[in-house]
Design a protein around this motif. Sequence first.
Motif, mmCIF file in Angstrom:
data_model
loop_
_atom_site.group_PDB
_atom_site.id
_atom_site.type_symbol
_atom_site.label_atom_id
_atom_site.label_comp_id
_atom_site.label_asym_id
_atom_site.label_seq_id
_atom_site.Cartn_x
_atom_site.Cartn_y
_atom_site.Cartn_z
ATOM 1 N N PRO A 29 0.817 -1.213 0.000
ATOM 2 C CA PRO A 29 0.000 0.000 0.000
ATOM 3 C C PRO A 29 0.854 1.268 0.000
ATOM 4 C CG PRO A 29 -0.061 -1.047 2.163
ATOM 5 C CD PRO A 29 0.646 -1.997 1.252
ATOM 6 N N ILE A 30 0.284 2.326 -0.616
ATOM 7 C CA ILE A 30 1.019 3.573 -0.780
ATOM 8 C C ILE A 30 0.131 4.762 -0.436
ATOM 9 C CG2 ILE A 30 0.396 3.800 -3.224
ATOM 10 C CD1 ILE A 30 3.770 4.820 -1.607
ATOM 11 N N PHE A 31 0.737 5.785 0.133
ATOM 12 C CA PHE A 31 0.075 7.077 0.317
ATOM 13 C C PHE A 31 0.696 8.068 -0.659
ATOM 14 C CE2 PHE A 31 -0.243 11.364 1.998
ATOM 15 C CZ PHE A 31 -1.600 11.465 2.199
ATOM 16 N N MET A 32 -0.151 8.815 -1.371
ATOM 17 C CA MET A 32 0.308 9.782 -2.361
ATOM 18 C C MET A 32 0.181 11.203 -1.815
ATOM 19 S SD MET A 32 -1.505 8.122 -5.756
ATOM 20 C CE MET A 32 -3.115 7.876 -4.993
ATOM 21 N N PRO A 33 1.290 11.889 -1.530
ATOM 22 C CA PRO A 33 1.186 13.296 -1.136
ATOM 23 C C PRO A 33 0.475 14.111 -2.219
ATOM 24 C CG PRO A 33 3.381 12.459 -0.692
ATOM 25 C CD PRO A 33 2.679 11.399 -1.487
ATOM 26 N N VAL A 34 -0.327 15.060 -1.776
ATOM 27 C CA VAL A 34 -1.126 15.850 -2.710
ATOM 28 C C VAL A 34 -0.339 17.073 -3.161
ATOM 29 C CG1 VAL A 34 -3.250 17.169 -3.004
ATOM 30 C CG2 VAL A 34 -3.284 15.014 -1.713
ATOM 31 N N GLY A 35 -0.097 17.152 -4.462
ATOM 32 C CA GLY A 35 0.573 18.313 -5.062
ATOM 33 C C GLY A 35 -0.403 19.045 -5.958
ATOM 34 N N THR A 36 -1.404 19.659 -5.369
ATOM 35 C CA THR A 36 -2.559 20.205 -6.086
ATOM 36 C C THR A 36 -2.167 21.020 -7.310
ATOM 37 O OG1 THR A 36 -3.789 20.291 -4.012
ATOM 38 C CG2 THR A 36 -4.645 21.596 -5.837
ATOM 39 N N VAL A 37 -1.318 22.008 -7.128
ATOM 40 C CA VAL A 37 -0.993 22.946 -8.212
ATOM 41 C C VAL A 37 0.475 22.807 -8.609
ATOM 42 C CG1 VAL A 37 -2.838 24.612 -7.788
ATOM 43 C CG2 VAL A 37 -0.731 24.777 -6.476
ATOM 44 N N ALA A 38 0.894 21.553 -8.849
ATOM 45 C CA ALA A 38 2.273 21.249 -9.263
ATOM 46 C C ALA A 38 3.267 21.493 -8.139
ATOM 47 C CB ALA A 38 2.672 22.039 -10.515
ATOM 48 N N SER A 39 2.792 21.369 -6.895
ATOM 49 C CA SER A 39 3.668 21.539 -5.740
ATOM 50 C C SER A 39 3.022 20.908 -4.519
ATOM 51 C CB SER A 39 3.918 23.025 -5.468
ATOM 52 O OG SER A 39 4.559 23.206 -4.213
ATOM 53 N N VAL A 40 3.772 20.075 -3.805
ATOM 54 C CA VAL A 40 3.335 19.638 -2.486
ATOM 55 C C VAL A 40 3.642 20.797 -1.550
ATOM 56 C CG1 VAL A 40 3.667 17.973 -0.621
ATOM 57 C CG2 VAL A 40 3.769 17.212 -3.019
ATOM 58 N N LYS A 41 2.624 21.405 -0.995
ATOM 59 C CA LYS A 41 2.747 22.683 -0.300
ATOM 60 C C LYS A 41 3.859 22.682 0.742
ATOM 61 C CE LYS A 41 -1.999 24.457 -0.659
ATOM 62 N NZ LYS A 41 -1.746 25.684 -1.380
ATOM 63 N N GLY A 42 4.761 23.657 0.608
ATOM 64 C CA GLY A 42 5.775 23.884 1.626
ATOM 65 C C GLY A 42 6.966 22.941 1.578
ATOM 66 N N VAL A 43 7.053 22.105 0.534
ATOM 67 C CA VAL A 43 8.121 21.102 0.493
ATOM 68 C C VAL A 43 8.882 21.213 -0.828
ATOM 69 C CG1 VAL A 43 8.680 18.654 0.652
ATOM 70 C CG2 VAL A 43 6.700 19.551 1.892
ATOM 71 N N HIS A 44 10.192 21.385 -0.754
ATOM 72 C CA HIS A 44 11.019 21.338 -1.957
ATOM 73 C C HIS A 44 11.020 19.919 -2.529
ATOM 74 C CE1 HIS A 44 12.740 25.330 -1.510
ATOM 75 N NE2 HIS A 44 12.959 25.082 -0.228
ATOM 76 N N GLN A 45 11.188 19.812 -3.838
ATOM 77 C CA GLN A 45 11.261 18.481 -4.451
ATOM 78 C C GLN A 45 12.414 17.661 -3.873
ATOM 79 O OE1 GLN A 45 9.108 20.334 -5.534
ATOM 80 N NE2 GLN A 45 8.762 20.321 -7.738
ATOM 81 N N THR A 46 13.529 18.304 -3.523
ATOM 82 C CA THR A 46 14.656 17.580 -2.926
ATOM 83 C C THR A 46 14.254 16.959 -1.594
ATOM 84 O OG1 THR A 46 16.250 19.059 -3.984
ATOM 85 C CG2 THR A 46 17.037 17.792 -2.102
ATOM 86 N N GLU A 47 13.570 17.721 -0.750
ATOM 87 C CA GLU A 47 13.081 17.178 0.528
ATOM 88 C C GLU A 47 12.046 16.083 0.287
ATOM 89 O OE1 GLU A 47 13.377 21.259 3.202
ATOM 90 O OE2 GLU A 47 11.646 20.918 1.910
ATOM 91 N N LEU A 48 11.194 16.305 -0.705
ATOM 92 C CA LEU A 48 10.158 15.328 -1.023
ATOM 93 C C LEU A 48 10.789 13.992 -1.400
ATOM 94 C CD1 LEU A 48 7.055 15.137 -1.279
ATOM 95 C CD2 LEU A 48 7.301 15.776 -3.687
ATOM 96 N N LYS A 49 11.814 14.039 -2.223
ATOM 97 C CA LYS A 49 12.482 12.806 -2.666
ATOM 98 C C LYS A 49 13.310 12.168 -1.561
ATOM 99 C CE LYS A 49 13.144 13.284 -7.661
ATOM 100 N NZ LYS A 49 14.162 13.388 -8.727
ATOM 101 N N GLN A 50 14.143 12.965 -0.914
ATOM 102 C CA GLN A 50 15.134 12.404 0.002
ATOM 103 C C GLN A 50 14.582 12.084 1.380
ATOM 104 O OE1 GLN A 50 18.505 15.050 0.014
ATOM 105 N NE2 GLN A 50 18.991 14.695 -2.144
ATOM 106 N N GLU A 51 13.654 12.883 1.864
ATOM 107 C CA GLU A 51 13.150 12.698 3.225
ATOM 108 C C GLU A 51 11.826 11.926 3.263
ATOM 109 O OE1 GLU A 51 14.770 13.479 5.992
ATOM 110 O OE2 GLU A 51 16.456 14.180 4.782
#
Length: 376
Positions: A29-51
Amino acid sequence: MEFELLKTDPASKARAGKITTDHGVIETPIFMPVGTVASVKGVHQTELKQEINPDIILGNTYHLYLRPKTGILKKAGGLHKFMNWDRNILTDSGGYQVYSLSGRRKIKEEGVKFKSHIDGSYHVFTPENVMEIQREIGADIIMAFDECTPYPCDYNYAKRSMHMTHRWLDRCIKHFGETPPLYGYDQTLFPIVQGSTYKDLRRQSAEYIASRNAEGNAIGGLSVGEPAEEMYAMTEVVTEILPEDKPRYLMGVGTPINILENIALGIDMFDCVMPTRNARNGMLFTAHGSINIKNKKWEDDFSPIDDMGITFVDTQYSKAYVRHLFTVNEMLGKQIATIHNLGFYLWLVREARKHILAGDFRAWKDMMVKQMDKRL
């Protein structure tokens, strides 16, 4: 898209599987963070990937259609390139957002005419142009256009709406088959089960959706205000009918407890704004319960946010410091809380997967539900 079912928990319907698309593997099972407008609010893509490290995130068709507009996304080479995300993306159809615009839209057989929440301009979504819009966005998994009914909902309205959603699905499938992908990789269409909180309608809808033999299936129209017990009852009805060899996606759900209980009912994929939205309001989810970090009790608590957490913020910052950031309205506080909550949600589904594979998911789930049902 390919789906491999690896194991089912012996004491529940929980499943561990693997989805493979052109953008990589999604372990379920997986949870998908919501990136409504081409961005997961408040999170850089680097943090999103690495953390946080999700295999897939979600984008929103309605919002991306209005801003930046699909013409911009097409010029960029699709949403992946526009936001510099090289893993999987799923887009919803916009049906839920149209539902939420109840005073600004008119639903007909042809489609939905709605008024933009941004500037009041009028637009029309049909099954056909929603397929075209999602082709231009370029998500790996896209949703059929549906009507999401409110709760509570009159039986006759729910029935009419469900049948219209089925007719819209047939139009989506036809148009999807007539329009090629734009960016050199495949896209997969998921239909959506509707039927409000009526078991007979949910059964009818699930049977119809199963008959369309899509590569995956979604369940919509839940988490719209109904009691959790109703949600679980509808999910159980539907998962008894949807094929076992296809991934099952429960849209818009939910709390950590909701997620574990629905995993136990055979759901593979989840999304929800709760971890990010609640983070911005100061609520942190942990394995031992939830924390309102704005409470005065944390003012001089210098212990880590969550010493069991998986992200760098969990041990790098204290509760007292994060409370201070919220008190002075410093945006860093919201960012820290967001990274923590998303990290926790991904940890939770991955722990669930480990216990499914180990064969002891049910006992672990029951223990976790008791622990998390607390306010710290």
